[in-house]
Design a protein around this motif. Structure first.
Motif, short mmCIF file in Angstrom:
data_model
loop_
_atom_site.label_atom_id
_atom_site.label_comp_id
_atom_site.label_asym_id
_atom_site.label_seq_id
_atom_site.Cartn_x
_atom_site.Cartn_y
_atom_site.Cartn_z
N LYS A 75 -4.84 17.67 -11.78
CA LYS A 75 -5.12 17.37 -13.18
C LYS A 75 -5.03 15.88 -13.49
CE LYS A 75 -3.35 21.87 -14.73
NZ LYS A 75 -2.35 22.57 -15.59
N GLY A 76 -4.77 15.06 -12.46
CA GLY A 76 -4.69 13.62 -12.67
C GLY A 76 -3.46 13.18 -13.44
N ILE A 77 -2.39 13.96 -13.36
CA ILE A 77 -1.16 13.64 -14.10
C ILE A 77 -0.25 12.80 -13.21
CG2 ILE A 77 0.88 14.58 -15.23
CD1 ILE A 77 -0.79 17.01 -15.99
N THR A 78 -0.02 11.57 -13.62
CA THR A 78 0.76 10.63 -12.83
C THR A 78 2.22 10.60 -13.28
OG1 THR A 78 0.57 8.66 -14.23
CG2 THR A 78 -1.31 9.18 -12.81
N ASN A 79 2.99 9.81 -12.54
CA ASN A 79 4.39 9.57 -12.84
C ASN A 79 4.60 8.97 -14.24
OD1 ASN A 79 6.86 7.37 -11.27
ND2 ASN A 79 7.18 9.10 -12.59
N ASN B 105 6.10 4.78 -25.36
CA ASN B 105 7.35 5.45 -25.00
C ASN B 105 7.14 6.92 -24.69
OD1 ASN B 105 8.41 2.99 -25.65
ND2 ASN B 105 9.77 3.71 -27.25
N ASN B 106 6.04 7.49 -25.18
CA ASN B 106 5.70 8.88 -24.90
C ASN B 106 4.74 9.02 -23.73
OD1 ASN B 106 7.34 9.76 -26.97
ND2 ASN B 106 5.70 9.79 -28.47
N GLY B 107 4.44 7.90 -23.06
CA GLY B 107 3.64 7.95 -21.85
C GLY B 107 2.15 7.81 -22.09
N LEU B 108 1.42 7.74 -20.97
CA LEU B 108 -0.04 7.60 -21.03
C LEU B 108 -0.68 8.78 -21.76
CD1 LEU B 108 -2.53 5.96 -20.11
CD2 LEU B 108 -2.57 7.40 -18.05
N ALA B 109 -0.07 9.96 -21.63
CA ALA B 109 -0.63 11.15 -22.27
C ALA B 109 -0.74 10.97 -23.78
CB ALA B 109 0.22 12.38 -21.96
N ASP B 110 0.24 10.31 -24.38
CA ASP B 110 0.22 10.09 -25.82
C ASP B 110 -0.93 9.17 -26.20
OD1 ASP B 110 1.92 10.49 -28.42
OD2 ASP B 110 1.44 8.35 -28.38
N ILE B 111 -1.13 8.14 -25.38
CA ILE B 111 -2.22 7.20 -25.65
C ILE B 111 -3.56 7.91 -25.55
CG2 ILE B 111 -3.35 5.08 -24.84
CD1 ILE B 111 -0.55 4.26 -23.73
N LEU B 112 -3.77 8.65 -24.45
CA LEU B 112 -5.04 9.34 -24.26
C LEU B 112 -5.27 10.38 -25.35
CD1 LEU B 112 -4.95 9.81 -20.37
CD2 LEU B 112 -6.22 8.10 -21.68
N GLY B 113 -4.19 11.07 -25.74
CA GLY B 113 -4.32 12.09 -26.77
C GLY B 113 -4.71 11.52 -28.12
N GLU C 30 0.83 -1.22 0.00
CA GLU C 30 0.00 0.00 0.00
C GLU C 30 0.86 1.27 0.00
OE1 GLU C 30 -2.58 -0.58 3.36
OE2 GLU C 30 -4.05 -1.66 2.15
N VAL C 31 1.85 1.26 -0.86
CA VAL C 31 2.70 2.43 -1.04
C VAL C 31 2.60 2.90 -2.49
CG1 VAL C 31 4.33 1.78 0.77
CG2 VAL C 31 4.73 1.02 -1.57
N LEU C 32 2.99 4.14 -2.71
CA LEU C 32 3.00 4.67 -4.07
C LEU C 32 4.10 3.99 -4.89
CD1 LEU C 32 2.69 8.53 -3.47
CD2 LEU C 32 0.86 6.92 -4.08
N LEU C 33 3.90 3.97 -6.19
CA LEU C 33 4.89 3.45 -7.12
C LEU C 33 5.36 4.61 -8.00
CD1 LEU C 33 6.21 0.73 -8.15
CD2 LEU C 33 4.51 0.81 -9.98
N SER C 34 6.67 4.69 -8.21
CA SER C 34 7.19 5.75 -9.07
C SER C 34 8.36 5.21 -9.89
CB SER C 34 7.65 6.96 -8.24
OG SER C 34 8.70 6.59 -7.36
#
Length: 741
Positions: free
Chosen positions: A337-341, A295-303, A248-252
Motif C-alpha cells: 500500500k506504499g505505507i512508509t515509516n 506531526n500526524n505524518g505524511l498520511a495527514d498531508i496526503l489526506g 544505500e540502507v533503509l532509514l527508519s
C-alpha cells in the motif's frame, strides 16, 4: 465471602477474544464463588464517558476508568487489564467519526484550537489520548516475567521467526543524537518538603507566561526537567538522511508517539518536515491553509490534499513523489500500500519495532517487500544506547537462539505515573527564546531550562513511596529467583543520579546477603544481560517506567516470539492486584485479517496467564480455597495447552483464537475433574470435562465452519455486541455445555 474480579473491556483483537473467553471465565469462576464484572476502558468508551453532554441516556456510560483508578487504591482491587489503544490523534479522530456515524453526538476534535472554548475541548479529549489508561491504573510497580510453563515450552519448541545476521557484515546501526537531547539537558532535584509548583516561561524581554500551575510535590519526591532542542534534532535527522542515502540502507524512525503523546508526535513531525523538506517548503502556505499537520505524518498531508483543486493536488503529490529520488528509501510498514515509516506516527512504536530489527538480522522491509539493512533513528540517548548495544552484540556474536537463551525479567518503577509517562500534562513547546522554569510556592526556582522557539520542554516526577516499593520488589524477586538483579541507572543522567542515591539508601532496609544486586548504566546492563542470555542464564532488569516498557517487549519477542505471553503482575501499593495481559501492538493486523477472512489469530495466552494469579488474589482476599484450586487447575491447563500446541494458527481455516480458547476450557475442566482438593469442584466439572471431550470434534468443526469469509461486526472502535458475540461464539454445542454450568 464472594470475591470479585474486574475484567476490562478494551479494543481490537483482545476485545474480540473477550467475547469468547469471558463466558468461560464467568461460568467457571462462579463455581468457586468468584464473580466477574467488566468495566469499559476502550478508546470509544473513554470518549463516550468524557462527552455525555448531548448523548441519550441509553448511550451514556459512566467513567469506568476513573472508577477503576479509585479501586486500584484499595486492598479490594483485583483487576485484569487487557491491552488497550494508546490513541494517537488520527486514531482518536477515526473513533470520533465512527461514533458520530452511529448517532453519538460527540464534537469534532479541535486539532488546531483557535479560541478558549476549542482549547478547553482539546483538553477534555486529552483524557482519551495516548496512554490515558495505564497511569491511572498502575498504582503499583511491575513484576513482569515469562511464566515458567511458557518459557519451558518456548525452549522446547522455539519460534521460527529469527533470521540470521549476515556473516558478511551488516550496515545496520542505531543512530542517536550526540548533543541537544533530553539526556544532555536533564536536571533533577529531590524535594526537601511538600510544596506546590508552577511551570512558567520567562521570555527574553522579561515577560512571564504561566504554562501550568498547581503541581503538587511531596517531600522526598524526585522532579526533573529536560529539553529537546529542535535545531539539534533537525540537524540529526538531516545528517542521518544523508548517511543512509550514501550507504544505500533503509532509514527508519523509532519513537513512542502513543505513550509520549505530546513530545514524540512533535519529534516525528520534525522528521517528516526534514525528509520531505523540498516539497513541503515549496507548498508551505498552501499546506497551512488546508490544515495539514506534519506531526500526524505524511498520511495527514496526503489526506488533506483532497481539499485542493485537482491540478494543484496533483502538483503537490508529484513534488512529494519526487523527494524519493534524492532521499534514502524509507522502511516500509506495508509495501503493498506504499505505507512508509513516516506515514502515521503510531505505525512504528519503538518497543515493538526495535525487537523486530534485531529478530530480522538488522533489517526492515523495503518497497520491494524484501528485507534490507536499516539505520534505526532513536534520537534520545536516555534509551538509544542500549538498543545500539544489542545490535552490535548481534553483529559480533550472531543471532540469538530461542531454544537456549535465558530470560530477562523486569521489576519496573511505574507506580503513580512515575517518570516520563506522567509528563504529558507538563510537556510544552517553547513559545520563544528564553527560559522555562519550575517555581515553588515560595517563588524559589527549583529547576530551569534555556529554550529556543519550538524546543520541547518536559517535567517529570516520581514519588518516594513508589521508589521504596520498587527497591523492595527488586530484592524480593532477586531472593525468590536466585538471579542477579541489575538497576539500569546512569549517573551521567540527572534523574538517574537522584535515583541512585535513593536506591543505595533503601537497599540498606533489606537483607541482601547472598544476592547479586548491581547498579549499571543501561549499555553496561544490556551487555551483562546479553552475556548471560547467550549462556542460557537469566537476569532481572530493575528499571524505570520507559525502559520497563521497552525491555518487556524486546526480550520476550526474541525469546518467545511475542510479548503477549508474559506474566505481568502489579502488586498494588495498598494491597490489591493489577494483572496485565501483555502487549497489543499486533492487534490491528489481527482485526484486519478477522474482518477479511473470519480468522482471529490473536493468542489469548496472556489473558490465561493473567487470570491465574488474579484467581490466587481472589483466594487470598476472600479466604476462598476453591478459587485457589481454580487457579492451580488453570496453571495445569495452560501447560497442557502449550504441550498440545493449541495456539492459534496464522492461516485461515486452521485453529484460531476461538479454537484455542475452547481447548483452555477443556483442559481446565479436565484439571478440575482430576484434582482432589475440592470435591464439589471435582464433581461439578467431571460432567463438563466429559461433555467437552465427547463433543470435541463437533465443536472444532463448528468453529472452523465460521471461518473463510468476510465478517461484519458493525464497527471497529465500537463493534455491535450482538454481531460480535455471534461471530466469536459460533459453536452451538460449546455454548450449550457452558450454559449448563
Amino acid at each position: 465471602m464472594t470475591a470479585k474480579i474486574i475484567w476490562t473491556k478494551v479494543d481490537e483483537a483482545p476485545a474480540l477474544a473477550t467475547y469468547t473467553l469471558l463466558p468461560i471465565i464467568d461460568a467457571y469462576a462462579k463455581s468457586a464463588g468468584v464473580t466477574v464484572e467488566t468495566r469499559d476502558i476502550s478508546l470509544a468508551g473513554r470518549i463516550i464517558a468524557n462527552f455525555p453532554d448531548d448523548l441519550s441516556e441509553e448511550q451514556k456510560i459512566p467513567d469506568h476508568l476513573a472508577q477503576l483508578g479509585a479501586l486500584a487504591r484499595t486492598p479490594e482491587a483485583n483487576i485484569v487489564k487487557l491491552p488497550n489503544i494508546s490513541a494517537s490523534i488520527p486514531q482518536l479522530q477515526a473513533a470520533i467519526e465512527e461514533l458520530q456515524s452511529k448517532g453519538y453526538k460527540i464534537p469534532d476534535y479541535p486539532e488546531d484550537p483557535q479560541n478558549d472554548a476549542e482549547r478547553a475541548l482539546q483538553a477534555r479529549f486529552s483524557k482519551a489520548l495516548g496512554s490515558a489508561v495505564n497511569p491511572v491504573l498502575r498504582e503499583g510497580n511491575s513484576d513482569r516475567r515469562p511464566a515458567a510453563a511458557v518459557k519451558r515450552f518456548a525452549q522446547k519448541n522455539p519460534h521460527r521467526m529469527m533470521r540470521p545476521w549476515p556473516e558478511s557484515g551488516s550496515k545496520a546501526r542505531v543512530a542517536h543524537m550526540d548533543r541537544g537531547d533530553f539526556f544532555e539537558s536533564e536536571t533533577s532535584t529531590t524535594l526537601a518538603a511538600d510544596t506546590t509548583a508552577r511551570i512558567e516561561y520567562l521570555a527574553a524581554d522579561g515577560g512571564v507566561q504561566v504554562l501550568k500551575d498547581g503541581i503538587a510535590l511531596q517531600a522526598g519526591e524526585v522532579a526533573d526537567t529536560a529539553v529537546m532542542h529542535v535545531a539539534d534534532l533537525r540537524r540529526f535527522f538531516a545528517e542521518q538522511i544523508e548517511v543512509a542515502y550514501k550507504d544505500e540502507v533503509l532509514l527508519s524512525l523509532h519513537l513512542k508517539a502513543t505513550m509520549m503523546k505530546v513530545s514524540d508526535p512533535i519529534m516525528f513531525g520534525h522528521c517528516v518536515a526534514v525528509y520531505y523538506a523540498e516539497a513541503l517548503e515549496k507548498h508551505a502556505s498552501l499546506l497551512e491553509e488546508i490544515g495539514a499537520n506534519v506531526n500526524n505524518g505524511l498520511a495527514d498531508i496526503l489526506g488533506k490534499l483532497d481539499k485542493l483543486p485537482a491540478d494543484k493536488r496533483a502538483e503537490v503529490e508529484a513534488d512529494i513523489a519526487r523527494v524519493y529520488e534524492s532521499r534514502p528509501a524509507l522502511a516500509m510498514v506495508d509495501s503493498r500500500k506504499g505505507i512508509t515509516n513516516l506515514h502515521v506516527p503510531n505505525n512504528v512504536i519503538v518497543d515493538a519495532s526495535m525487537p523486530n530489527v534485531v529478530r530480522d538480522g538488522g533489517r526492515m522491509w523495503n518497497n520491494d517487500n524484501e528485507l534490507q539493512d536499516v539505520i534505526a533513528m532513536v534520537p534520545d540517548r536516555c534509551y538509544a544506547t542500549m538498543y545500539a548495544e544489542i545490535l552490535e552484540d548481534a553483529k559480533r556474536n550472531g543471532q540469538f537462539d530461542p531454544a537456549t537463551m535465558g530470560s530477562v525479567s523486569n521489576v519496573g518503577l511505574m507506580a503513580q505515573k512515575a517518570e516520563e509517562y506522567g509528563s504529558h500534562d507538563k510537556t510544552f513547546e517553547a513559545p520563544g527564546t528564553g527560559t522555562i522554569r519550575v517555581v515553588d510556592a515560595e517563588g524559589t526556582t527549583l529547576l530551569e531550562q534555556a529554550v529556543d522557539a519550538g524546543d520541547i520542554f518536559r517535567m517529570c516526577q516520581v514519588k518516594d513511596l513508589p521508589i521504596r516499593d520498587w527497591v523492595k520488589l527488586a530484592v524480593t524477586r532477586a531472593r525468590a529467583s536466585g538471579t542477579p538483579a541489575l538497576f539500569w541507572l546512569d549517573a551521567e543522567r540527572g534523574h538517574d543520579a537522584e535515583l541512585i542515591k535513593k536506591v543505595e539508601t533503601y537497599l540498606g532496609d533489606h537483607d541482601t546477603s547472598g544476592l547479586d544486586i548491581r547498579i549499571l548504566r543501561p549499555v553496561e546492563a544490556m551487555r551483562f544481560s546479553l552475556e548471560r542470555i547467550r549462556r542460557g542464564e537469566s537476569t532481572i532488569s530493575v528499571t524505570g517506567n520507559v525502559l520497563r516498557d521497552y525491555l518487556t517487549d524486546l526480550f520476550p519477542i526474541l525469546e518467545l516470539g511475542t510479548s503477549a505471553r508474559m506474566l505481568s503482575i502489579v502488586p498494588l501499593l495498598n494491597g490489591g492486584g493489577l494483572f496485565e495481559t501483555g502487549a497489543g501492538g499486533s492487534a490491528p493486523k489481527h482485526v484486519q485479517q478477522f474482518l477479511q477472512e473470519g480468522h482471529l489469530r490473536w493468542d489469548s495466552l496472556g489473558e490465561y496467564c493473567a487470570l491465574a494469579p488474579s484467581l490466587e488474589q481472589a483466594a487470598r482476599a476472600g479466604n476462598n480455597p476453591a478459587a485457589a484450586v481454580l487457579a492451580e487447575a488453570l496453571d495445569d491447563a495452560i501447560g497442557t495447552y502449550l504441550e498440545n500446541a493449541r495456539s492459534p494458527s496464522r492461516k485461515v481455516n486452521e485453529i484460531d483464537n476461538r479454537g484455542s480458547t475452547f481447548y483452555i476450557a477443556l483442559y481446565w475442566a479436565q484439571a478440575l475433574a482430576a484434582q482432589d482438593k475440592d470435591a464439589g469442584l471435582r464433581d461439578r466439572f467431571t460432567s463438563v470435562a466429559q461433555q467437552l471431550a465427547e463433543n470435541e470434534a463437533t465443536i472444532c468443526a463448528e468453529l472452523l465452519a465460521a471461518q473463510g469469509k468476510p465478517v461484519d461486526i458493525g464497527g471497529y472502535y465500537l463493534p455491535d455486541a450482538e454481531l460480535t458475540a455471534a461471530q466469536m461464539r459460533p459453536s452451538a454445542t460449546f455454548n450449550r455445555v457452558l450454559a449448563g454450568l
